[in-house]
Design an enzyme around this catalytic site. Structure first.
Site, PDB file in Angstrom:
ATOM      1  N   ASN A   1       0.794  -1.219   0.000  1.00  0.00           N
ATOM      2  CA  ASN A   1       0.000   0.000   0.000  1.00  0.00           C
ATOM      3  C   ASN A   1       0.832   1.278   0.000  1.00  0.00           C
ATOM      4  O   ASN A   1       0.327   2.339  -0.299  1.00  0.00           O
ATOM      5  CB  ASN A   1      -0.968   0.010   1.196  1.00  0.00           C
ATOM      6  CG  ASN A   1      -0.289  -0.353   2.494  1.00  0.00           C
ATOM      7  OD1 ASN A   1       0.287  -1.435   2.614  1.00  0.00           O
ATOM      8  ND2 ASN A   1      -0.318   0.529   3.458  1.00  0.00           N
TER       9      ASN A   1
ATOM     10  N   THR B   1     -26.484  -8.829  10.539  1.00  0.00           N
ATOM     11  CA  THR B   1     -27.355  -8.486   9.413  1.00  0.00           C
ATOM     12  C   THR B   1     -26.517  -7.899   8.282  1.00  0.00           C
ATOM     13  O   THR B   1     -25.683  -7.021   8.522  1.00  0.00           O
ATOM     14  CB  THR B   1     -28.424  -7.474   9.879  1.00  0.00           C
ATOM     15  OG1 THR B   1     -29.144  -8.086  10.947  1.00  0.00           O
ATOM     16  CG2 THR B   1     -29.366  -7.102   8.761  1.00  0.00           C
TER      17      THR B   1
ATOM     18  N   SER C   1     -11.324  -4.961  -0.027  1.00  0.00           N
ATOM     19  CA  SER C   1     -12.128  -3.893   0.578  1.00  0.00           C
ATOM     20  C   SER C   1     -12.716  -3.012  -0.510  1.00  0.00           C
ATOM     21  O   SER C   1     -12.020  -2.634  -1.452  1.00  0.00           O
ATOM     22  CB  SER C   1     -11.227  -3.073   1.498  1.00  0.00           C
ATOM     23  OG  SER C   1     -11.969  -2.047   2.105  1.00  0.00           O
TER      24      SER C   1
ATOM     25  N   CYS D   1      -2.181   5.302   7.934  1.00  0.00           N
ATOM     26  CA  CYS D   1      -2.273   4.892   9.326  1.00  0.00           C
ATOM     27  C   CYS D   1      -1.083   5.379  10.135  1.00  0.00           C
ATOM     28  O   CYS D   1      -1.151   5.458  11.348  1.00  0.00           O
ATOM     29  CB  CYS D   1      -2.340   3.372   9.416  1.00  0.00           C
ATOM     30  SG  CYS D   1      -3.349   2.671   8.139  1.00  0.00           S
TER      31      CYS D   1
ATOM     32  N   HIS E   1     -13.810   0.142  -0.517  1.00  0.00           N
ATOM     33  CA  HIS E   1     -13.501   1.577  -0.656  1.00  0.00           C
ATOM     34  C   HIS E   1     -12.149   1.849  -1.304  1.00  0.00           C
ATOM     35  O   HIS E   1     -11.772   2.992  -1.516  1.00  0.00           O
ATOM     36  CB  HIS E   1     -13.639   2.302   0.694  1.00  0.00           C
ATOM     37  CG  HIS E   1     -12.506   2.099   1.659  1.00  0.00           C
ATOM     38  ND1 HIS E   1     -11.511   3.029   1.825  1.00  0.00           N
ATOM     39  CD2 HIS E   1     -12.212   1.089   2.503  1.00  0.00           C
ATOM     40  CE1 HIS E   1     -10.656   2.609   2.748  1.00  0.00           C
ATOM     41  NE2 HIS E   1     -11.065   1.423   3.177  1.00  0.00           N
TER      42      HIS E   1
ATOM     43  N   GLN F   1      -5.070  -3.668  -1.870  1.00  0.00           N
ATOM     44  CA  GLN F   1      -4.612  -2.673  -2.855  1.00  0.00           C
ATOM     45  C   GLN F   1      -4.664  -3.200  -4.284  1.00  0.00           C
ATOM     46  O   GLN F   1      -4.736  -2.417  -5.230  1.00  0.00           O
ATOM     47  CB  GLN F   1      -3.172  -2.232  -2.548  1.00  0.00           C
ATOM     48  CG  GLN F   1      -3.049  -1.338  -1.334  1.00  0.00           C
ATOM     49  CD  GLN F   1      -3.698   0.026  -1.499  1.00  0.00           C
ATOM     50  OE1 GLN F   1      -3.842   0.543  -2.591  1.00  0.00           O
ATOM     51  NE2 GLN F   1      -4.108   0.612  -0.390  1.00  0.00           N
TER      52      GLN F   1
END
Ligand SMILES: *Cc1c(COP(=O)(O)O)cnc(C)c1O
Length: 393
Positions: free
Chosen positions: A152, A238, A200, A326, A202, A180
């Site tokens: 990343n 859910t 992921s 991060c 996003h 990535q």
């Protein structure tokens, strides 16, 4: 707000209009719980099934092998912790790389505190895993190899096929954090002998807070969230129906024109890379030139602080990152840049630019000029640079 030039797509991407449009009806129109039996719920279930099918197909996997999660971090935590606990009868040794995302590295630290042993295999100066070192690290009690598909920070693509083959031959589970890479480069879980894969939404123009873990059929790892029977009893809760639908739409768009998108982004990337390398002295490109994500640039500039550079770029409307999202905010230099052998000062002066198809050639010119001007200004204020020039003359 003035115009923004967004060059931080490795941190997150803008949700595409297609993904957003696909999601909207699932908030206030088709809002049924996918586990119910009336028609309103069946619509949600159908939409989740469609997204799961799209995603499975994109990897050469079967639909029941895709387990939706709340993102890449959850998928990584699940893969590592559950594999460790489910296979501890065989052994308690795990192999990973020194350049993983913190979602993997910090999970390994957690497991170490619980009696597991972890070997962190190093990388060369381009960030490529030392495969010989990996082979030597394998022991009879090794239960899992986890190596990321693409880094990343510096965009380096790992020799995943080779690692998968080694793991398969030794009957060791192979997990890859493909957050990535997924949607940006082709991946086939069978060809590459991948047993588990994290992704992921996003990071590929889908919504935040949704991801998946691919778990190969036959791999017996325990459930991660206990509760209801969702995700075939392995991940309760859910379903995030709008998120999953948006993820499916983003995946469809990413895979339909992958080659075309990549070629376009790569052209912008190479243009900006060359321009900065040619025009800014004491600058280098981190990572490998060829084995690299199409959208990643990572520079180091001597004699300056990445944080100051970022703030001044922000004043000009440019969003970028130094090290990983991060680690910004902390003063530790990036573990990835240290692992490829950069000295601390040079790691501190690093800049990550990650592009998308929305960027233009004009923006690349603007950004290159901005970098040049800011780096120059920061160096004029740097005692280190002054010292260097004095010594040189
Ligand atoms: C962003 C990222 C993650 C974390 O994914 P989230 O969906 O933000 O939890 C994990 N691994 C890599 C390589 C990433 O880039």
């Amino acid at each position: 707000m003035d115009k923004i030039i967004y060059l931080d797509n490795a941190a997150t991407t803008k949700t595409s209009p297609e993904a957003l449009a696909a999601m909207l009806p699932y908030f206030s129109e088709h809002y049924g719980n996918a586990s119910t039996i009336y028609r309103l719920g069946a619509e949600s279930k159908k939409a989740v099934t469609e997204a799961r099918d799209t995603i499975a197909k994109s990897l050469g996997a079967e639909s029941p092998e895709i387990y939706f999660t709340a993102g890449g971090s959850e998928a990584d935590n699940w893969a590592l912790i559950a594999a460790a606990e489910s296979y501890e009868g065989k052994g308690k040794h795990i192999i990973t790389s020194a350049v993983e995302h913190h979602a993997v590295l910090h999970t390994c630290r957690y497991l170490e505190k619980r009696g597991y042993e972890v070997t962190y295999v190093g990388v060369d100066e381009k960030g490529i895993l030392k495969v010989e070192e990996l082979k030597k690290a394998i022991r009879p009690d090794t239960i899992l190899i986890s190596v990321m598909f693409a880094n990343n920070e510096i965009g380096t693509l790992q020799p995943v096929a080779e690692i998968g083959e080694i793991a398969r031959k030794k009957s060791i589970l192979f997990h890859t954090d493909a957050v990535q890479a997924y949607g940006h480069v082709p991946i086939n879980v069978d060809d590459l002998h991948i047993d588990m894969l994290s992704a992921s939404a996003h990071k590929l123009h889908g919504p935040k807070g949704v991801g998946f873990l691919y778990i190969r059929k036959g791999v017996k790892i325990r459930s991660f969230i206990h509760g209801g029977a969702q995700e075939r009893g392995r991940r309760a809760g859910t379903e995030n129906v709008p998120g999953i639908v948006g993820f499916g739409a983003a995946v469809k768009a990413a895979f339909e024109g992958m080659e075309e998108h990549s070629a376009k982004i790569q052209k912008l990337r190479d243009y900006l890379t060359e321009k900065v390398l040619n025009e800014v002295p004491f600058c280098r490109l981190n990572g490998d030139r060829e084995k690299r994500l199409p959208n990643n640039i990572n520079f180091s500039f001597d004699f300056i602080e990445g944080e100051s550079l970022l703030m001044m770029l922000d004043m000009k409307g440019i969003c970028a990152s130094s090290g990983s999202a991060c680690t910004s905010g902390s003063l530790d230099p990036s573990h990835v840049l240290l692992a490829i052998g950069l000295p601390h000062e040079r790691a501190h002066g690093s800049l990550r630019l990650t592009l998308s198809e929305e960027n233009t050639l004009d923006e690349m010119d603007y950004v290159a000029d901005a970098i040049k001007e800011i780096v120059d200004r920061l160096r004029q204020m740097s005692p280190l640079y002054e010292d260097f020039i004095k010594r040189r003359n």
